[in-house]
Write a protein that holds these residues in place. Sequence first.
Motif, short mmCIF file in Angstrom:
data_model
loop_
_atom_site.label_atom_id
_atom_site.label_comp_id
_atom_site.label_asym_id
_atom_site.label_seq_id
_atom_site.Cartn_x
_atom_site.Cartn_y
_atom_site.Cartn_z
N ASN A 407 -75.38 5.51 74.16
CA ASN A 407 -75.72 5.25 72.77
C ASN A 407 -76.30 3.85 72.55
OD1 ASN A 407 -72.75 6.98 72.40
ND2 ASN A 407 -74.69 7.86 71.72
N VAL A 408 -76.39 3.05 73.61
CA VAL A 408 -77.02 1.73 73.50
C VAL A 408 -78.52 1.92 73.32
CG1 VAL A 408 -77.54 -0.43 74.73
CG2 VAL A 408 -75.23 0.57 74.84
N SER A 409 -79.06 1.35 72.28
CA SER A 409 -80.50 1.52 72.01
C SER A 409 -81.31 0.28 72.38
CB SER A 409 -80.72 1.87 70.54
OG SER A 409 -80.25 0.82 69.70
N HIS A 410 -80.78 -0.92 72.05
CA HIS A 410 -81.52 -2.16 72.25
C HIS A 410 -80.62 -3.20 72.91
CE1 HIS A 410 -83.72 -0.16 69.04
NE2 HIS A 410 -84.72 -1.02 69.13
N VAL A 411 -81.20 -4.02 73.76
CA VAL A 411 -80.47 -5.11 74.40
C VAL A 411 -81.38 -6.34 74.44
CG1 VAL A 411 -79.34 -5.91 76.52
CG2 VAL A 411 -79.14 -3.50 75.84
N TRP A 412 -80.81 -7.46 74.02
CA TRP A 412 -81.53 -8.74 74.09
C TRP A 412 -80.77 -9.70 74.98
CZ3 TRP A 412 -80.70 -5.84 69.79
CH2 TRP A 412 -81.79 -5.47 69.01
N VAL A 413 -81.48 -10.46 75.79
CA VAL A 413 -80.90 -11.54 76.58
C VAL A 413 -81.68 -12.80 76.26
CG1 VAL A 413 -80.39 -12.44 78.88
CG2 VAL A 413 -80.18 -9.98 78.43
N ALA A 414 -80.97 -13.81 75.76
CA ALA A 414 -81.61 -15.06 75.32
C ALA A 414 -82.76 -14.77 74.36
CB ALA A 414 -82.09 -15.88 76.51
N GLY A 415 -82.55 -13.79 73.49
CA GLY A 415 -83.55 -13.44 72.48
C GLY A 415 -84.68 -12.57 72.95
N GLU A 416 -84.74 -12.29 74.24
CA GLU A 416 -85.81 -11.45 74.78
C GLU A 416 -85.34 -9.99 74.82
OE1 GLU A 416 -88.92 -12.36 75.63
OE2 GLU A 416 -88.43 -14.39 74.93
N LEU A 417 -86.19 -9.10 74.36
CA LEU A 417 -85.85 -7.68 74.31
C LEU A 417 -85.99 -7.07 75.70
CD1 LEU A 417 -85.06 -5.36 72.40
CD2 LEU A 417 -87.50 -4.95 72.04
N CYS A 418 -84.86 -6.73 76.30
CA CYS A 418 -84.84 -6.17 77.65
C CYS A 418 -84.75 -4.65 77.67
CB CYS A 418 -83.66 -6.74 78.44
SG CYS A 418 -83.77 -8.51 78.75
N VAL A 419 -84.23 -4.07 76.59
CA VAL A 419 -84.14 -2.61 76.44
C VAL A 419 -84.52 -2.27 75.01
CG1 VAL A 419 -82.64 -0.58 76.50
CG2 VAL A 419 -82.29 -2.41 78.17
N LYS A 420 -85.45 -1.33 74.84
CA LYS A 420 -85.83 -0.87 73.50
C LYS A 420 -85.79 0.65 73.49
CE LYS A 420 -89.30 -1.14 69.86
NZ LYS A 420 -90.58 -1.75 69.41
N ASN A 421 -84.99 1.18 72.58
CA ASN A 421 -84.80 2.63 72.49
C ASN A 421 -84.42 3.24 73.84
OD1 ASN A 421 -85.39 2.72 69.69
ND2 ASN A 421 -87.58 2.65 70.15
N GLY A 422 -83.58 2.52 74.56
CA GLY A 422 -83.07 3.00 75.84
C GLY A 422 -83.98 2.79 77.03
N VAL A 423 -85.16 2.20 76.81
CA VAL A 423 -86.14 2.02 77.89
C VAL A 423 -86.19 0.56 78.31
CG1 VAL A 423 -88.57 2.26 78.53
CG2 VAL A 423 -87.50 3.96 77.03
N LEU A 424 -86.12 0.33 79.62
CA LEU A 424 -86.19 -1.04 80.16
C LEU A 424 -87.56 -1.65 79.89
CD1 LEU A 424 -84.50 -0.37 83.60
CD2 LEU A 424 -83.55 -1.83 81.80
N SER A 425 -87.55 -2.94 79.57
CA SER A 425 -88.82 -3.64 79.32
C SER A 425 -89.48 -4.11 80.61
CB SER A 425 -88.56 -4.86 78.43
OG SER A 425 -87.98 -4.48 77.20
#
Length: 445
Positions: A407-425
Amino acid sequence: MAASSPPDYTSIDTLLLPRWLIPIEPAGVVLEDHAVAIKNGKILAVLPREEALQRFSAQHSEELPEHILMPGLINLHTHAAMSLLKGYADDQPLQTWLEKYIWPAEARLVSPEFVHDGTLLACAEMLRGGITCFNDMYFFPRETAQAALKLGMRAAIGITVIEFPNAYAHDAEDYLNKGLAVRDELRDEALLSFTLAPHAPYTVNDTTFERILTLAEQLNLPIHMHVHETRQEISASLTQYGLRPLERLHRLGLLGPNLIAVHAVHLDPGEIELLARNGSSVAHCPASNLKLASGLPASTAWADAGINVGIGTDGSASNNRLDMFGEMRLAALLAKGTSGRADSWPVHYALRAATLAGARALGLEHKLGSIETGKEADLCAIKIGNSDHLPCFDPASHVVHVLGRENVSHVWVAGELCVKNGVLSNASDDSLRVIGQVWQNKTQG
């Protein structure tokens, strides 16, 4: 009639607008319709949504209308590269698992490429599960660090120490020298920190421990070590040293606020009090302890004593998931079941163990583990998106007992979007699948 003055907006990089926000600090709080303003990788402000919209001009705004926003999870103990040995030797007790399966496999396989590729797979799995920082213990730490940086993930890199040789180093001094050289090389990387990581009391001698203690004090580094994982470890120490392992470590001066005692399954009441009195932390790895039949720790007694308790997954070879949502729920349920107390490990305690307590153990609580002004913007958003999740009376309870890493949709590390809608950046799933298949073929071959 004079024209009105334009609004006095503050320019920021990102404005996050979740339905709910769990800041972790202050404790026990859930905020609704609040926003997080991010600038230069840090949290600039936490404030009500409408006030944020009036105050800030953001380059990017993220509406999260069905989401819980919380700090990124901190995996306080793992061996990331061992993702390549996931399911390799199931259903074995720890010493058999190590001596007959894992150590021989590592002797054949471990190399810089093995560590880089295994860590890359682990980082992808962890990021997609809301983990923004992991505390690692393994060989070839440079490759661990490079893989984490490639995916934009934060890592505490262990300077692993063990007495016997392998493909990485030939003795304890060689392990230390090589690890310290990597620390010197990478110490300016903002996403990296370091620990001294002696494997365990049964694989490290007193002379090496004395050297590690000196280095920890000189360099202000945490000491990250397996301690009291099995009864066999304790009986062997009594035979060899006439002391239980924790008492031996205490006499050597290793107990203190910088010690992270991993597992700590078999502690008597006096040892729990000893860890608490010395300000040491415990890395609780419930799934691994159960899978290896290591035992059930007195985790309620840890909490009652005031020990700083974080949560770890251990490595994929003994878990077999790098899933902090699963670990949180399991930790909370085991505490209740073993203590007979339904109020043991309430949801906010479990959430704190998976975030701020891990940061504190690593000496990083000033920058990680909670959503507070001035801290690093390491965050994850969890979506409550279908009927299985409803109704939701308490978002904090939902994170621990209802929702999962899927159910995790988005992940940020130091303000950078590393995961968006479950997809790795920063990596494609196709490339990661190829890596996994290549190493499966090598291992089976």
